[in-house]
Design an enzyme around this catalytic site. Structure first.
Site, mmCIF file in Angstrom:
data_model
loop_
_atom_site.group_PDB
_atom_site.id
_atom_site.type_symbol
_atom_site.label_atom_id
_atom_site.label_comp_id
_atom_site.label_asym_id
_atom_site.label_seq_id
_atom_site.Cartn_x
_atom_site.Cartn_y
_atom_site.Cartn_z
ATOM 1 N N LYS A 120 35.359 52.147 35.703
ATOM 2 C CA LYS A 120 36.527 51.074 35.580
ATOM 3 C C LYS A 120 37.917 51.985 35.625
ATOM 4 O O LYS A 120 37.881 53.248 35.834
ATOM 5 C CB LYS A 120 36.399 50.827 33.992
ATOM 6 C CG LYS A 120 35.138 49.964 33.652
ATOM 7 C CD LYS A 120 34.921 49.439 32.391
ATOM 8 C CE LYS A 120 33.822 48.545 32.004
ATOM 9 N NZ LYS A 120 33.980 47.887 30.805
ATOM 10 N N TYR A 156 33.119 38.359 34.510
ATOM 11 C CA TYR A 156 32.850 38.377 33.000
ATOM 12 C C TYR A 156 33.051 37.025 32.331
ATOM 13 O O TYR A 156 33.353 36.768 31.051
ATOM 14 C CB TYR A 156 34.181 39.116 32.496
ATOM 15 C CG TYR A 156 33.913 40.568 32.585
ATOM 16 C CD1 TYR A 156 32.927 41.049 31.946
ATOM 17 C CD2 TYR A 156 34.967 41.216 33.335
ATOM 18 C CE1 TYR A 156 32.880 42.787 32.324
ATOM 19 C CE2 TYR A 156 34.828 42.595 33.590
ATOM 20 C CZ TYR A 156 33.687 43.506 32.820
ATOM 21 O OH TYR A 156 33.652 44.668 33.135
ATOM 22 N N ASN A 207 36.595 51.595 28.312
ATOM 23 C CA ASN A 207 35.263 52.311 27.901
ATOM 24 C C ASN A 207 34.854 53.058 29.256
ATOM 25 O O ASN A 207 33.703 53.082 29.420
ATOM 26 C CB ASN A 207 34.331 51.576 27.306
ATOM 27 C CG ASN A 207 33.996 50.442 28.025
ATOM 28 O OD1 ASN A 207 34.485 50.217 28.824
ATOM 29 N ND2 ASN A 207 33.240 49.728 27.061
ATOM 30 N N GLU A 221 24.658 40.782 38.700
ATOM 31 C CA GLU A 221 25.929 41.579 39.009
ATOM 32 C C GLU A 221 25.649 42.201 40.230
ATOM 33 O O GLU A 221 26.912 42.349 40.888
ATOM 34 C CB GLU A 221 26.248 42.570 37.904
ATOM 35 C CG GLU A 221 26.345 41.875 36.494
ATOM 36 C CD GLU A 221 26.231 42.716 35.367
ATOM 37 O OE1 GLU A 221 26.502 42.273 34.304
ATOM 38 O OE2 GLU A 221 26.008 43.803 35.477
#
Ligand code: CMP
Length: 139
Positions: free
Chosen positions: A11, A51, A114, A128
């Site tokens: 991320k 998401y 995170n 995904e």
């Protein structure tokens, strides 16, 4: 069905803080084979679609803003029991609860920032993976 594959993103916080190499090393050292890899930046539309399952959550806006805030590294990983083993390797969603030595324990800064994503099921790993990579980009 990709039962031996999972999908991950490093991320924006992990990329910004210079942890791409260390995290990929932990992943391959744990026995995962990288079968697709790309550095990219999600658009708002990308993040909202990826998401969508979280769209009713109070943190959805924060999540989309964060995930579009900088480049990410997306990858498909192959290993026996990939989904479950990878979730063990990354640790709990909240780094304060992540087991010692896990990727989130070592590199995540908060529950929203995170460090890494890991698919939560074989079905979602397939969905995904297909969202991020065409068939000819998966080796
Ligand atoms: P991940 O499991 O990869 O996908 C959903 C993400 O939503 C999760 O990582 C966190 O980054 C984020 N998230 C989950 N719970 C919260 C929360 N309570 N507050 C902010 N972000 C969250």
């Amino acid at each position: 069905m990709l039962t031996n594959r999972t999908f991950t993103m490093l991320k924006p916080d992990a990329v910004k803080n210079g942890h791409i190499g260390a995290i990929l090393d932990m992943i391959t050292s744990a026995g995962f084979r990288i079968v697709a890899l790309r550095m990219t930046q999600l658009t708002t539309a990308d993040a909202e679609a990826f998401y969508a399952i979280h769209q009713e959550r109070p943190f959805f806006g924060e999540l989309v803003a964060y995930m579009t805030s900088g480049p990410i590294v997306s990858a498909i990983l192959e290993k026996d029991n990939a989904v479950s083993d990878f979730r063990t390797l990354i640790g709990a969603t909240n780094p304060a609860e992540a087991a010692e030595g896990t990727i989130r324990n070592l590199f995540a800064t908060s529950i929203s920032e995170n460090a890494v994503h890991g698919s939560d099921s074989d079905d979602n790993a397939a969905i995904e993976s297909a969202f991020h990579f065409s068939g000819r980009e998966q080796f």
